[in-house]
Design a protein around this motif. Structure first.
Motif, PDB file in Angstrom:
ATOM      1  N   LEU A 120       0.856  -1.172   0.000  1.00  0.00           N
ATOM      2  CA  LEU A 120       0.000   0.000   0.000  1.00  0.00           C
ATOM      3  C   LEU A 120       0.898   1.230   0.000  1.00  0.00           C
ATOM      4  O   LEU A 120       1.725   1.409   0.905  1.00  0.00           O
ATOM      5  N   GLY A 166      -6.019  10.722   2.820  1.00  0.00           N
ATOM      6  CA  GLY A 166      -6.908   9.580   2.723  1.00  0.00           C
ATOM      7  C   GLY A 166      -7.945   9.703   1.631  1.00  0.00           C
ATOM      8  O   GLY A 166      -8.928   8.956   1.613  1.00  0.00           O
ATOM      9  N   ALA A 169      -6.181   5.765  -2.231  1.00  0.00           N
ATOM     10  CA  ALA A 169      -5.258   4.718  -1.812  1.00  0.00           C
ATOM     11  C   ALA A 169      -4.805   4.000  -3.067  1.00  0.00           C
ATOM     12  O   ALA A 169      -5.584   3.835  -4.014  1.00  0.00           O
ATOM     13  N   LEU A 171      -2.821   0.462  -4.273  1.00  0.00           N
ATOM     14  CA  LEU A 171      -2.360  -0.849  -3.844  1.00  0.00           C
ATOM     15  C   LEU A 171      -1.637  -1.546  -4.985  1.00  0.00           C
ATOM     16  O   LEU A 171      -2.129  -1.553  -6.120  1.00  0.00           O
ATOM     17  N   SER A 184      -7.071   0.775  -6.889  1.00  0.00           N
ATOM     18  CA  SER A 184      -7.112   2.053  -6.191  1.00  0.00           C
ATOM     19  C   SER A 184      -8.454   2.237  -5.502  1.00  0.00           C
ATOM     20  O   SER A 184      -9.458   1.621  -5.857  1.00  0.00           O
ATOM     21  N   ARG A 187     -12.020   8.345  -2.443  1.00  0.00           N
ATOM     22  CA  ARG A 187     -13.014   8.554  -1.397  1.00  0.00           C
ATOM     23  C   ARG A 187     -13.419  10.014  -1.330  1.00  0.00           C
ATOM     24  O   ARG A 187     -12.588  10.914  -1.499  1.00  0.00           O
ATOM     25  N   ARG A 215      -8.779  -6.472  -0.232  1.00  0.00           N
ATOM     26  CA  ARG A 215      -7.876  -5.607   0.540  1.00  0.00           C
ATOM     27  C   ARG A 215      -8.272  -4.142   0.388  1.00  0.00           C
ATOM     28  O   ARG A 215      -8.297  -3.385   1.371  1.00  0.00           O
ATOM     29  N   LEU A 216      -8.599  -3.713  -0.814  1.00  0.00           N
ATOM     30  CA  LEU A 216      -8.999  -2.324  -1.019  1.00  0.00           C
ATOM     31  C   LEU A 216     -10.314  -2.007  -0.303  1.00  0.00           C
ATOM     32  O   LEU A 216     -10.484  -0.908   0.246  1.00  0.00           O
ATOM     33  N   VAL A 219      -9.502  -1.398   3.221  1.00  0.00           N
ATOM     34  CA  VAL A 219      -8.874  -0.079   3.361  1.00  0.00           C
ATOM     35  C   VAL A 219      -9.938   1.022   3.350  1.00  0.00           C
ATOM     36  O   VAL A 219      -9.886   1.964   4.153  1.00  0.00           O
ATOM     37  N   GLN A 222     -11.781   1.040   6.639  1.00  0.00           N
ATOM     38  CA  GLN A 222     -10.934   1.592   7.695  1.00  0.00           C
ATOM     39  C   GLN A 222     -10.814   3.109   7.592  1.00  0.00           C
ATOM     40  O   GLN A 222     -10.603   3.793   8.605  1.00  0.00           O
ATOM     41  N   ALA A 223     -10.968   3.652   6.385  1.00  0.00           N
ATOM     42  CA  ALA A 223     -10.901   5.100   6.185  1.00  0.00           C
ATOM     43  C   ALA A 223     -12.212   5.792   6.543  1.00  0.00           C
ATOM     44  O   ALA A 223     -12.299   7.017   6.491  1.00  0.00           O
TER      45      ALA A 223
END
Length: 257
Positions: A120, A166, A169, A171, A184, A187, A215-216, A219, A222-223
């Motif tokens: 990341l 943020g 992202a 990856l 990607s 957001r 995984r994205l 992420v 989590q954001a």
């Protein structure tokens, strides 16, 4: 949240996100985003809540796009702009209809093949320019776009700011052969979209796409995103996303010559 309300939130997201990298020109019920930084060109789309779109509205925007030397492309959500498909088809454009999927709950984990690992990107990475360029090369090759030039100092500074805040992202999936998978997140507030999920031709059908998607999605959660969505290019990609925990919620349209 019901489906109509969620599609409206996604529509507002799609109207908000390009503004950081583009100028905005409104023509009747349509809005044209013209990119001001290096990267994939943007498109025109219906203004949220602006009402029906006619073929003449589309023709006016196409004239403007030709004058600017940008692709004559349009994107929209069918649920929020039901008149758009007929209007673009009436001007001779080709239309692709794709499913829109939203994440239900938390993503289902999906492992990478042995020998590969996630990376990341971070705003303080010493090799950020090289890694960001490798990311773009894999994505561009997978989607049949021209190979991009390395990022400029200005573009790199924007990426650093976006990663730090943020807003995005990036990856990578790396292994002995270098970067073999990418994806990607972009957001805006509490809505996030997964974009540019791509795998090198030499490493397809190994589960990399599912692993990157999972995984994205994690992420994005989590954001702080409570709506995480993506669009799928075909049924095969849709099945991959559904295995990770996404479900179909609607459809989007892409029109081009």
């Amino acid at each position: 949240m019901d489906t109509a309300a969620m599609m409206e939130r996604i529509d507002l997201f799609c109207d908000a996100v390009p503004r950081r990298w583009a100028t905005v020109t409104d023509t009747g019920p349509l809005r044209l985003f013209t990119r001001t930084t290096p990267g994939f060109p943007f498109y025109a789309r219906p203004i949220p809540g602006a009402g029906p779109v006619t073929p003449e509205d589309v023709r006016r925007v196409r004239v403007a796009q030709r004058g600017l030397g940008v692709p004559e492309t349009f994107e929209w959500l069918l649920a929020t702009a039901p008149s758009m498909e007929g209007a673009v088809r009436a001007t001779g454009l080709s239309v692709q209809i794709c499913p829109v999927l939203v994440l239900d709950g938390e993503p289902q984990p999906a492992a990478l093949p042995a020998g590969l690992r996630f990376r990341l990107l971070g705003p303080l990475d010493g090799d950020l320019a090289e890694a960001a360029h490798a990311h773009l090369i894999v994505a561009s090759t997978a989607f049949g776009a021209p190979i991009p030039a390395p990022p400029t100092a200005e573009t790199l500074a924007e990426l650093v700011a976006d990663l730090d805040a943020g807003r995005v992202a990036r990856l990578l999936v790396t292994g002995p052969d270098g970067v073999v998978g990418v994806g990607s997140v972009q957001r805006s507030g509490d809505v996030a979209e997964l974009v540019g999920i791509a795998t090198a031709a030499t490493h397809r059908r190994m589960g990399i796409g599912a692993a990157v998607t999972a995984r994205l999605a994690a992420v994005a959660r989590q954001a702080g995103a409570d709506v995480v969505f993506l669009s799928a290019g075909d049924d095969s990609a849709t099945r991959v996303y559904e295995r990770v925990g996404f479900r179909r919620i609607g459809r989007c349209g892409i029109a081009q010559p």
